[in-house]
Write a protein that holds these residues in place. Structure first.
Motif, PDB file in Angstrom:
ATOM      1  N   ASN A 332       0.843  -1.199   0.000  1.00  0.00           N
ATOM      2  CA  ASN A 332       0.000   0.000   0.000  1.00  0.00           C
ATOM      3  C   ASN A 332       0.876   1.246   0.000  1.00  0.00           C
ATOM      4  O   ASN A 332       1.780   1.392   0.841  1.00  0.00           O
ATOM      5  N   ASP A 333       0.601   2.149  -0.940  1.00  0.00           N
ATOM      6  CA  ASP A 333       1.384   3.382  -1.014  1.00  0.00           C
ATOM      7  C   ASP A 333       0.997   4.362   0.086  1.00  0.00           C
ATOM      8  O   ASP A 333       1.856   5.046   0.649  1.00  0.00           O
ATOM      9  N   PHE A 334      -0.290   4.437   0.402  1.00  0.00           N
ATOM     10  CA  PHE A 334      -0.761   5.394   1.394  1.00  0.00           C
ATOM     11  C   PHE A 334      -0.526   4.854   2.788  1.00  0.00           C
ATOM     12  O   PHE A 334      -0.877   3.711   3.103  1.00  0.00           O
ATOM     13  N   GLN A 335       0.106   5.671   3.651  1.00  0.00           N
ATOM     14  CA  GLN A 335       0.443   5.269   5.011  1.00  0.00           C
ATOM     15  C   GLN A 335      -0.300   6.157   6.019  1.00  0.00           C
ATOM     16  O   GLN A 335      -0.429   7.366   5.813  1.00  0.00           O
ATOM     17  N   TYR A 336      -0.748   5.566   7.101  1.00  0.00           N
ATOM     18  CA  TYR A 336      -1.281   6.352   8.203  1.00  0.00           C
ATOM     19  C   TYR A 336      -1.200   5.517   9.473  1.00  0.00           C
ATOM     20  O   TYR A 336      -1.219   4.273   9.427  1.00  0.00           O
ATOM     21  N   GLY A 337      -1.082   6.220  10.631  1.00  0.00           N
ATOM     22  CA  GLY A 337      -0.955   5.485  11.872  1.00  0.00           C
ATOM     23  C   GLY A 337      -0.891   6.404  13.071  1.00  0.00           C
ATOM     24  O   GLY A 337      -1.224   7.596  12.990  1.00  0.00           O
ATOM     25  N   VAL A 338      -0.471   5.842  14.200  1.00  0.00           N
ATOM     26  CA  VAL A 338      -0.377   6.584  15.455  1.00  0.00           C
ATOM     27  C   VAL A 338       1.065   6.520  15.951  1.00  0.00           C
ATOM     28  O   VAL A 338       1.835   5.618  15.594  1.00  0.00           O
ATOM     29  N   SER A 339       1.417   7.504  16.789  1.00  0.00           N
ATOM     30  CA  SER A 339       2.780   7.567  17.310  1.00  0.00           C
ATOM     31  C   SER A 339       2.758   8.121  18.720  1.00  0.00           C
ATOM     32  O   SER A 339       1.801   8.785  19.139  1.00  0.00           O
ATOM     33  N   LEU A 349      12.253   7.893  23.969  1.00  0.00           N
ATOM     34  CA  LEU A 349      11.775   6.612  23.472  1.00  0.00           C
ATOM     35  C   LEU A 349      10.553   6.881  22.603  1.00  0.00           C
ATOM     36  O   LEU A 349       9.710   7.700  22.958  1.00  0.00           O
ATOM     37  N   PHE A 350      10.465   6.211  21.467  1.00  0.00           N
ATOM     38  CA  PHE A 350       9.348   6.449  20.553  1.00  0.00           C
ATOM     39  C   PHE A 350       8.739   5.124  20.115  1.00  0.00           C
ATOM     40  O   PHE A 350       9.369   4.066  20.198  1.00  0.00           O
ATOM     41  N   ALA A 351       7.513   5.198  19.628  1.00  0.00           N
ATOM     42  CA  ALA A 351       6.831   4.052  19.033  1.00  0.00           C
ATOM     43  C   ALA A 351       5.912   4.561  17.929  1.00  0.00           C
ATOM     44  O   ALA A 351       5.281   5.607  18.074  1.00  0.00           O
ATOM     45  N   LYS A 352       5.875   3.829  16.801  1.00  0.00           N
ATOM     46  CA  LYS A 352       5.013   4.185  15.666  1.00  0.00           C
ATOM     47  C   LYS A 352       4.328   2.915  15.173  1.00  0.00           C
ATOM     48  O   LYS A 352       4.970   1.876  14.981  1.00  0.00           O
ATOM     49  N   TYR A 353       3.033   3.022  14.961  1.00  0.00           N
ATOM     50  CA  TYR A 353       2.251   1.864  14.517  1.00  0.00           C
ATOM     51  C   TYR A 353       1.403   2.259  13.324  1.00  0.00           C
ATOM     52  O   TYR A 353       0.638   3.230  13.372  1.00  0.00           O
ATOM     53  N   ASN A 354       1.546   1.510  12.230  1.00  0.00           N
ATOM     54  CA  ASN A 354       0.775   1.756  11.010  1.00  0.00           C
ATOM     55  C   ASN A 354      -0.600   1.104  11.124  1.00  0.00           C
ATOM     56  O   ASN A 354      -0.702  -0.119  11.272  1.00  0.00           O
ATOM     57  N   ASN A 368       0.504  -5.395   9.932  1.00  0.00           N
ATOM     58  CA  ASN A 368       0.646  -3.969  10.234  1.00  0.00           C
ATOM     59  C   ASN A 368       2.065  -3.720  10.749  1.00  0.00           C
ATOM     60  O   ASN A 368       2.559  -4.459  11.605  1.00  0.00           O
ATOM     61  N   ALA A 369       2.700  -2.675  10.238  1.00  0.00           N
ATOM     62  CA  ALA A 369       4.084  -2.375  10.608  1.00  0.00           C
ATOM     63  C   ALA A 369       4.134  -1.613  11.931  1.00  0.00           C
ATOM     64  O   ALA A 369       3.274  -0.775  12.222  1.00  0.00           O
ATOM     65  N   ILE A 370       5.160  -1.922  12.716  1.00  0.00           N
ATOM     66  CA  ILE A 370       5.409  -1.198  13.957  1.00  0.00           C
ATOM     67  C   ILE A 370       6.913  -0.945  14.077  1.00  0.00           C
ATOM     68  O   ILE A 370       7.725  -1.772  13.641  1.00  0.00           O
ATOM     69  N   ALA A 371       7.257   0.203  14.606  1.00  0.00           N
ATOM     70  CA  ALA A 371       8.670   0.553  14.842  1.00  0.00           C
ATOM     71  C   ALA A 371       8.776   1.187  16.219  1.00  0.00           C
ATOM     72  O   ALA A 371       7.922   1.976  16.633  1.00  0.00           O
ATOM     73  N   LEU A 372       9.815   0.808  16.937  1.00  0.00           N
ATOM     74  CA  LEU A 372      10.066   1.418  18.248  1.00  0.00           C
ATOM     75  C   LEU A 372      11.558   1.452  18.508  1.00  0.00           C
ATOM     76  O   LEU A 372      12.311   0.645  17.971  1.00  0.00           O
ATOM     77  N   GLY A 373      11.967   2.440  19.304  1.00  0.00           N
ATOM     78  CA  GLY A 373      13.394   2.558  19.573  1.00  0.00           C
ATOM     79  C   GLY A 373      13.729   3.814  20.334  1.00  0.00           C
ATOM     80  O   GLY A 373      12.909   4.372  21.076  1.00  0.00           O
ATOM     81  N   LEU A 374      14.925   4.314  20.085  1.00  0.00           N
ATOM     82  CA  LEU A 374      15.495   5.411  20.830  1.00  0.00           C
ATOM     83  C   LEU A 374      15.770   6.586  19.917  1.00  0.00           C
ATOM     84  O   LEU A 374      16.360   6.434  18.847  1.00  0.00           O
ATOM     85  N   ARG A 375      15.323   7.763  20.339  1.00  0.00           N
ATOM     86  CA  ARG A 375      15.626   9.003  19.639  1.00  0.00           C
ATOM     87  C   ARG A 375      16.930   9.527  20.238  1.00  0.00           C
ATOM     88  O   ARG A 375      16.935  10.244  21.237  1.00  0.00           O
TER      89      ARG A 375
END
Length: 379
Positions: A332-339, A349-354, A368-375
């Motif tokens: 899917n080209d269009f992305q949206y989610g919460v952070s 510390l951050f977290a992003k979920y598509n 569904n993609a998720i990313a988390l880690g350290l800023r």
């Protein structure tokens, strides 16, 4: 001001008695050559008008004392307080280097260690024209210099320039450039019926996520408000590193996963690049020096996938083989989610979920993609 008006009256009375005069220097340290006018004020304070000769004294009536009195009025409280404390304070009005009738230098000194004199405040007035002048006010105690441009017949200050500016403790707007490092994974994964692989696993630490963030923070509320609205744009780079010797392929009808036997894959990954626009609300609590000590917030984002490709690395007949396939894999080209984020000092510390699924309907597994880690960097 009553003391200053008394001073003005005394000076003008002396001028009427001793001939019109001009005060070139107001200082008790200069040697008295011929003429000295001593005015006794409250708290044993004394004002000495010292001139070089009678000719200098005659010019007193031509002196524009209004401007001098206005300048002295600014320091009147400090001078009077010093007199009450028994400190010896000297106020010097120097016009020896004057180019016009309005040029003046005012210096306030007091006794320092070992009998030395310490400059506490110094003010220079330079008159450019009859209606335009520059005041330079140096405060030695606070290590601050203030430059004022005065316009108008009444010396009304209309423009003020501070030589030393302090950064606001809680500015209205701020810009941050951030670099996020973390890991990428898929959640809610469900394989397609008929696929050879029914359990997609990742090499967790090798599935890297990198984001380059440009963000603007705008304070909501008063100067002490911690509330922020955060927006900007970022470039996200996901690297999904597959485990169990599986690869992703485009069959022409869908994106499918299969085992790579008889090959033994050293690396097999899907990489995506997208641009996103976040919109978050946050709380930023700061200390008295304006340094952020604790932050927390969250929101959402929308974006667009710019590119995607797969990459494989393996050995075959003693040779190292690397294959890279640029393909959209029905993503899917269009992305949206919460952070969301939480931070202390310069680290977050951050977290992003598509919320959108990775693949188009019936064109790949549900995930569904998720990313988390350290800023780790925050400017």
């Amino acid at each position: 001001m009553k003391r200053l008006y008394a001073l003005l009256s005394a000076i003008m009375m002396a001028a009427a008695i001793a001939l019109p005069s001009h005060a070139s220097t107001l200082s008790p340290k200069q040697p008295v050559v011929q003429d000295t006018l001593i005015l006794k004020l409250r708290n044993e304070a004394r004002l000495l008008v010292v001139v070089k000769d009678v000719k200098d004294l005659k010019n007193l009536k031509n002196q524009s004392v209004d401007s001098l009195l206005l300048l002295l009025d600014k320091y009147a409280d400090q001078i009077e307080a010093a007199g009450k404390n028994g400190e010896e304070v000297t106020v010097t009005i120097d016009k020896s280097s004057a180019k016009t009738s309005e040029d003046v230098n005012i210096t306030i000194t007091q006794n320092g260690p070992n009998g030395t004199e310490v400059v506490i405040k110094e003010k220079n007035r330079i008159r450019i024209t009859d209606k335009v002048g520059i005041d330079i006010d140096h405060d030695e105690e606070n290590n601050k210099t203030k430059v004022s441009v005065n316009m108008g017949g009444n010396d009304t200050t209309t423009t003020v320039v501070n030589k030393k500016r302090e950064k606001p403790r809680n500015p209205k707007r701020e810009f941050d450039f951030q670099i996020d490092l973390g890991v990428s994974q898929w959640l809610n994964t469900e394989e397609m019926a008929g696929s050879a692989v029914q359990d997609i696993n990742f090499r967790t630490m090798a599935s890297r996520y990198i984001s380059l963030n440009s963000k603007w923070h705008r304070r909501l509320g008063g100067e002490n408000s911690p509330l922020r609205v955060i927006s900007g744009f970022n470039f996200d780079f996901h690297n999904y590193m597959f485990d169990d010797n599986i690869r992703i392929v485009n069959t022409g009808e869908r994106a499918d996963f299969m085992y790579a036997e008889p090959l033994n894959l050293e690396k097999s990954k899907l990489a995506t690049t997208s641009i996103n626009v976040p919109l978050e609300l946050g709380l930023d609590f700061r200390n008295q020096k304006g340094k952020s000590v604790f932050r927390i917030g969250g929101g959402g984002f929308v974006g667009y996938m710019l590119s995607s490709h797969s990459k494989e690395k393996y050995s075959q007949n003693g040779d190292n083989v690397k294959n890279k396939f640029k393909d959209d894999f029905y993503l899917n080209d269009f992305q949206y989610g919460v952070s969301g984020f939480v931070g202390v000092g310069s680290l977050e510390l951050f977290a992003k979920y598509n919320l959108n699924e990775m693949f188009e309907d019936d064109k790949g597994p549900q995930a569904n993609a998720i990313a988390l880690g350290l800023r780790i960097m925050k400017f």
